[in-house]
Design a protein around this motif. Structure first.
Motif, PDB file in Angstrom:
ATOM      1  N   UNK A  16       0.848  -1.143   0.000  1.00 43.65           N
ATOM      2  CA  UNK A  16       0.147   0.090  -0.067  1.00 43.65           C
ATOM      3  C   UNK A  16       1.179   1.350   0.144  1.00 43.65           C
ATOM      4  N   UNK A  17       1.977   1.078   1.105  1.00 42.77           N
ATOM      5  CA  UNK A  17       2.721   2.223   0.540  1.00 42.77           C
ATOM      6  C   UNK A  17       3.988   2.719  -0.500  1.00 42.77           C
ATOM      7  N   UNK A  18       4.295   1.145  -0.938  1.00 46.37           N
ATOM      8  CA  UNK A  18       5.325   1.469  -1.459  1.00 46.37           C
ATOM      9  C   UNK A  18       4.593   0.697  -3.538  1.00 46.37           C
ATOM     10  N   UNK A  19       3.415   1.268  -3.961  1.00 42.47           N
ATOM     11  CA  UNK A  19       2.616  -0.369  -4.513  1.00 42.47           C
ATOM     12  C   UNK A  19       3.686  -0.106  -6.266  1.00 42.47           C
ATOM     13  N   UNK A  59       2.170  -9.928  -5.106  1.00 49.82           N
ATOM     14  CA  UNK A  59       2.088  -8.824  -4.205  1.00 49.82           C
ATOM     15  C   UNK A  59       1.171  -7.968  -5.278  1.00 49.82           C
ATOM     16  N   UNK A  60       2.848  -6.637  -4.837  1.00 50.24           N
ATOM     17  CA  UNK A  60       2.019  -4.895  -6.147  1.00 50.24           C
ATOM     18  C   UNK A  60       1.453  -5.693  -7.200  1.00 50.24           C
ATOM     19  N   UNK A  61       1.874  -6.874  -8.093  1.00 47.18           N
ATOM     20  CA  UNK A  61       1.515  -7.135  -9.827  1.00 47.18           C
ATOM     21  C   UNK A  61       3.302  -7.066 -10.755  1.00 47.18           C
ATOM     22  N   UNK A 100      -5.826  -3.028  -8.176  1.00 48.99           N
ATOM     23  CA  UNK A 100      -5.587  -1.140 -10.161  1.00 48.99           C
ATOM     24  C   UNK A 100      -4.312  -1.136 -10.321  1.00 48.99           C
ATOM     25  N   UNK A 101      -3.031  -1.640 -10.246  1.00 44.68           N
ATOM     26  CA  UNK A 101      -2.197  -1.882 -10.879  1.00 44.68           C
ATOM     27  C   UNK A 101      -2.335  -2.435 -12.123  1.00 44.68           C
ATOM     28  N   UNK A 102      -2.723  -3.670 -12.710  1.00 43.24           N
ATOM     29  CA  UNK A 102      -3.604  -4.118 -13.481  1.00 43.24           C
ATOM     30  C   UNK A 102      -4.918  -4.022 -14.428  1.00 43.24           C
ATOM     31  N   UNK A 103      -5.050  -2.714 -14.367  1.00 42.04           N
ATOM     32  CA  UNK A 103      -6.681  -2.430 -14.084  1.00 42.04           C
ATOM     33  C   UNK A 103      -6.866  -2.613 -15.716  1.00 42.04           C
ATOM     34  N   UNK A 104      -7.243  -2.670 -16.578  1.00 45.06           N
ATOM     35  CA  UNK A 104      -7.517  -3.008 -17.987  1.00 45.06           C
ATOM     36  C   UNK A 104      -6.853  -4.253 -18.414  1.00 45.06           C
ATOM     37  N   UNK A 105      -6.043  -5.136 -17.860  1.00 40.61           N
ATOM     38  CA  UNK A 105      -5.270  -6.428 -18.430  1.00 40.61           C
ATOM     39  C   UNK A 105      -6.845  -7.750 -18.441  1.00 40.61           C
TER      40      UNK A 105
END
Length: 280
Positions: A22-25, A62-64, A92-97
């Motif tokens: 959450x802190x280091x996405x 993890x963060x993806x 959130x990081x992989x949104x759209x995949x």
């Protein structure tokens, strides 16, 4: 996390990693640096052997940060993590995949049928489990015969001189103290360590390398070309994690063989140790 049904899980470690991501996405890492780091970890992965539209698993996503680069290369990717917070970051990081499927589950109870995956990887995860070998065996059970499994396990400095071991033991005493502190305190201390230790040593290695010196064996020289964001992330990862195992190369090879992998190969470059094997 209370709904997870696995004894091979340390709840405090899972919670800490959720807070870490959450802190280091990883949004603070440039695409160029991410590509370099991806190449370092996946340099020995046999992409050319995967079938068309391959289906695989990211065990402990993890963060993806790795899934971002893997998903465009395959047909479907299952991202599994025991932390709901981490999985939220990955979503959130992989949104759209559209070819990525997310599972809030521990590795040993991931909701994937046995012998259905064309590949798998677990980077920086297994050494944080109470029983790394059982975790790896659970991953391998999901693979088809001949499918590759890539792992990254913290190394026991078996390719380093004795003085390096002494330095590490001193730092590990500090880790054991810091990792048991409340998360805000350990985060602050990890930031201080990254500023006062990681950054100066990494930049010194960068300078000396520019002058022609060989610096690969220097402490933290791996970070000489990495961003300060990466240093902060890895400092928290290193000093904020309560449970970790470190293994020698022979120990990792034995663990992989016991889990049902053959044709095992190791990367000869940092980060140590990355290894890939195929399900027998």
């Amino acid at each position: 996390m209370d709904g997870l049904r696995s004894e091979n899980l340390d709840g405090a470690t899972v919670r800490d990693f959720g807070r870490e991501w959450l802190r280091f996405d990883q949004s603070g890492i440039s695409p160029e640096e991410l590509a370099v780091r991806f190449a370092e970890y996946f340099s020995i992965f046999p992409w050319e052997d995967l079938p068309a539209n391959a289906v695989g698993l990211d065990a402990g996503c993890g963060s993806g940060r790795w899934a971002i680069a893997v998903a465009p290369r395959v047909g479907r990717l299952h991202c599994i993590d025991a932390s709901e917070e981490a999985l939220g970051v990955a979503r959130r990081r992989l949104e759209g995949m559209a070819n990525v499927v997310f599972h809030a589950a521990s590795i040993e109870v991931m909701p994937i049928s046995d012998e259905t995956m064309d590949f798998g990887y677990s980077l920086g995860v297994l050494h944080h489990l109470p029983d790394p070998e059982a975790g790896l065996a659970a991953c391998v059970s999901k693979l088809k015969r001949g499918a590759p499994m890539l792992v990254y396990i913290y190394y026991a400095f078996d390719n380093r001189p004795r003085w390096f071991h002494i330095l590490w033991h001193a730092s590990d005493v500090l880790r054991r103290l810091i990792s048991r502190m409340p998360f805000p305190a350990k985060s602050l201390l990890a930031d201080i360590i990254s500023a006062l230790i990681y950054w100066p040593l990494a930049k010194a290695a960068y300078r000396f390398e520019a002058w022609g010196a060989k610096v690969d064996a220097w402490p933290l020289s791996y970070y000489r070309t990495k961003s300060y964001y990466t240093m902060r992330t890895d400092s928290l990862d290193r000093f904020g994690t309560r449970l970790e195992h470190r293994m020698t190369r022979p120990q990792i090879e034995t663990m992989m063989a016991n889990a049902g992998l053959g044709d095992i190969r190791f990367s000869e470059a940092s980060p140590f140790w990355c290894a890939v094997g195929r399900k027998l």
